[in-house]
Structures are given as structure tokens and as C-alpha cells.
Write a protein that holds these residues in place. Structure first.
Motif, mmCIF file in Angstrom:
data_model
loop_
_atom_site.group_PDB
_atom_site.id
_atom_site.type_symbol
_atom_site.label_atom_id
_atom_site.label_comp_id
_atom_site.label_asym_id
_atom_site.label_seq_id
_atom_site.Cartn_x
_atom_site.Cartn_y
_atom_site.Cartn_z
ATOM 1 N N ARG A 1 0.832 -1.207 0.000
ATOM 2 C CA ARG A 1 0.000 0.000 0.000
ATOM 3 C C ARG A 1 0.866 1.256 0.000
ATOM 4 N N SER B 1 -0.421 -3.564 -5.909
ATOM 5 C CA SER B 1 -1.069 -4.741 -5.348
ATOM 6 C C SER B 1 -0.022 -5.568 -4.609
ATOM 7 N N ARG B 2 -0.478 -6.389 -3.690
ATOM 8 C CA ARG B 2 0.444 -7.191 -2.890
ATOM 9 C C ARG B 2 1.315 -8.083 -3.775
#
Length: 333
Positions: free
Chosen positions: A253, A258-259
Motif C-alpha cells: 500500500r 497490489s500485494r
């Protein structure tokens, strides 16, 4: 006779008129290196137009360099009409920054190809195995040796190749030539306070050279993260708040990714996963606290992001092979 080192525009007219003596050098102890990297450092590599990019690059490196001090700076002017040579080894943690002023200089080490430098090029050498520097007839090399405290310098020296060759196109060469000339003047004509001036100027040389070396992208190391604005934001956030129990999702974040994309990019650029890097950095900071404070393991663990002294001890032993308390008693273990 006039000193052979050319000086950048930063030096005043009075300084530019300084005359320094030359001396011929045979053999001396200097820093050694294990491998070679040529860095085409130029202004086009440093187009950091946005303030966000500048923050991403400067802040994490600042956190390392702020605690890294050089000591026992030594300047040598290496020259000779018939050529000359110097060889190591040098003490652990020593660093050498050398500027070729005239002629051609070669650097060789066991099982490695020779490295050739010409006028205007800069050699940055960390600690490593024995090596030899040789100057061609008439070659002139301005060499500055610095003893850099090993623990503080570890993150940088671990990431950078042991030798960096900075090209003659570098703005750095002009800037460093001015600083090295001032060091040469202090060495040639000692005056009260000269040692302090030399030490401060040596720090400028070291930090400037490391910053330039980091701009070579240090592929596959954490320094490479600083050249990606998104990844650098995550690194900066984690380094600034080690006590926080970071997750990959939280770091992603910070990067605005995105992760999965963040984790993949982080590993691709640095060779480490995000939490793997964070654990390494936490252990490094724990070493500083073990050496510089009387805090117990619980106190140190809390500061660097471990849930308990036991968790810190397990991770520390896994990374170093010894317990934190053993390391505190014997940092060289």
C-alpha cells in the motif's frame, strides 16, 4: 611546480593557484577489491526531476551514511617518470577513492581481469583480497584512503561491487578533484586544525562517491530499490518505523501497488523478498543497539520490530550464527 590535478569550477582562484609538491611512491598498503564494475556515471543517469523521486533515493541512503564516519584519512600523490606500483592488503573496512590525473593506471587482483583507468576516471575500492595498482610512466594518481567503521558501512559495502570505475564523463570527477586538491593542500602544508579539515573533507569524498556508486543501480541489491519510486517509498516507510509489525500488504500500500505485484517487483529488483529485506535491516539495526546501548534484548527487540527478546535472539542467531549477547561481547564473532 604546479600541482598536476585539474580543478573544477567550484574552487576559488586563490585555491587554484596552490602549488603542491609531488613525490614518487614505491610500495604502500592500500585497499583491496574482489571484482570489477564499470559505472558510466553521467548527468543523464541523475535526472531526478520530481521531489518524490529525490525523497525515494536520498532518504534510505541517508539513514546509512548518517552513521558512517571515516577515520585516519590518508592522501598520497602517486607519480613517477618510470612508472610505479602499490599493493595491499589494507585493514578491514578500509576504502580507497582514487582519481587518475594523468596517464594510464591498471588494477589487478588474483583470478580477476585487469581494470584500466585513464585521466579523469575515479576508482572506488572497498575491502577485499590483495590487489595491485600500477601506473604507466608519467601517470599521476591522487589516492585517498579511508578507514570506514565496518558495522556502519556494512549495508553499503555489502550492496556495492567491491570496485567501481566512474567514467571521465562524470560531474563527480570535477567536484571530487576540487575536494581532493584541498586535502592535498592540507597534507602538503600542515597547519593547526589540518587533521580536522582533512577528516571532514574525506567524509565528503566518501559520501559523494557512494552516492554516485548507488546511482549505478547496484543490480540485485537493496540499493537498486531506491531507483524505483514506488519500491523506494515502501523501503523508506519500513526503515523509518522498524518497530511496526509490517506485512507485505501494508508495504504494498505504501508503494501504491497490489500485494502480488509489489512482492514480485521487490524480489526481481533486489534479490530479496520484502520481509526478508526487512528482517536483515532489523538485525543490522539491532547490532547498532547492542553495541551502543545497555538495553536488554526485549528493549532492543521492541525498537526494531521483534515481538520479544526471544524472537530477536532466534532471528539474530539465524542470520549471524551467534547469539545477540555473544555478539555484544565480541562484535567480530
Amino acid at each position: 611546480m604546479p600541482h598536476p590535478l585539474g580543478v573544477g569550477r567550484q574552487v576559488s582562484e586563490s585555491v587554484a593557484q596552490l602549488e603542491l609538491g609531488e613525490h614518487q611512491v614505491g610500495h604502500a598498503e592500500i585497499v583491496e577489491i574482489p571484482d570489477w564494475t564499470r559505472c558510466p556515471f553521467s548527468s543523464k543517469n541523475h535526472d531526478r526531476s520530481s521531489s518524490t523521486q529525490n525523497r525515494g533515493i536520498v532518504d534510505p541512503l541517508d539513514s546509512v551514511l548518517r552513521t558512517t564516519n571515516s577515520a585516519n584519512a590518508g592522501y598520497e600523490l602517486l607519480s613517477g617518470t618510470d612508472g610505479w606500483s602499490v599493493r595491499g592488503p589494507a585493514p578491514r573496512g578500509a576504502t580507497r577513492v582514487a582519481l587518475v590525473d594523468r596517464g594510464e593506471v591498471t588494477v589487478t587482483a588474483q583470478a580477476l581481469p585487469g581494470l584500466t583507468l585513464v585521466a579523469g576516471q575515479i576508482l572506488f575500492a572497498g575491502a577485499g583480497p590483495e590487489y595491485l595498482i600500477e601506473g604507466s610512466p608519467g601517470a599521476v594518481l591522487h589516492s585517498l584512503s579511508l578507514e570506514v567503521e565496518a558495522l556502519s558501512a556494512e549495508p553499503v559495502l555489502r550492496a556495492l561491487p567491491q570496485v567501481l570505475k566512474l567514467d571521465e564523463t562524470a560531474n563527480l570527477a570535477s567536484s571530487l578533484s576540487a575536494v581532493i586538491r584541498l586535502i592535498a593542500a592540507e597534507t602538503d602544508r600542515p597547519e593547526p586544525g589540518g587533521a580536522v579539515i582533512t577528516a571532514r573533507l574525506a567524509d565528503v569524498v566518501y559520501v559523494s562517491t557512494v552516492r554516485a556508486a548507488a546511482s549505478c543501480f547496484a543490480d540485485g541489491t537493496w540499493l537498486a530499490l531506491l531507483h524505483d519510486d514506488r519500491l523506494a517509498r515502501a523501503v523508506r516507510a519500513a526503515h523509518d518505523d522498524l518497530a511496526r509489525p509490517w506485512t507485505v500488504a501494508e508495504l504494498a500500500r505504501c508503494a501504491g501497488m497490489s500485494r502480488s505485484a509489489f512482492a514480485a517487483a521487490f524480489r526481481s529488483v533486489s534479490g530479496q523478498g520484502p520481509l526478508e529485506h526487512l528482517t536483515w535491516w532489523r538485525i543490522h539495526r539491532a547490532k547498532h543497539l547492542l553495541r551502543s546501548t545497555d538495553l536488554d534484548l526485549t528493549g532492543i527487540g521492541g525498537r526494531v520490530g521483534f515481538s520479544s527478546g526471544t524472537a530477536l535472539s532466534r532471528a539474530f542467531r539465524r542470520h549471524t550464527g551467534v547469539s545477540p549477547m555473544h555478539w555484544r561481547k565480541d562484535p567480530g564473532a
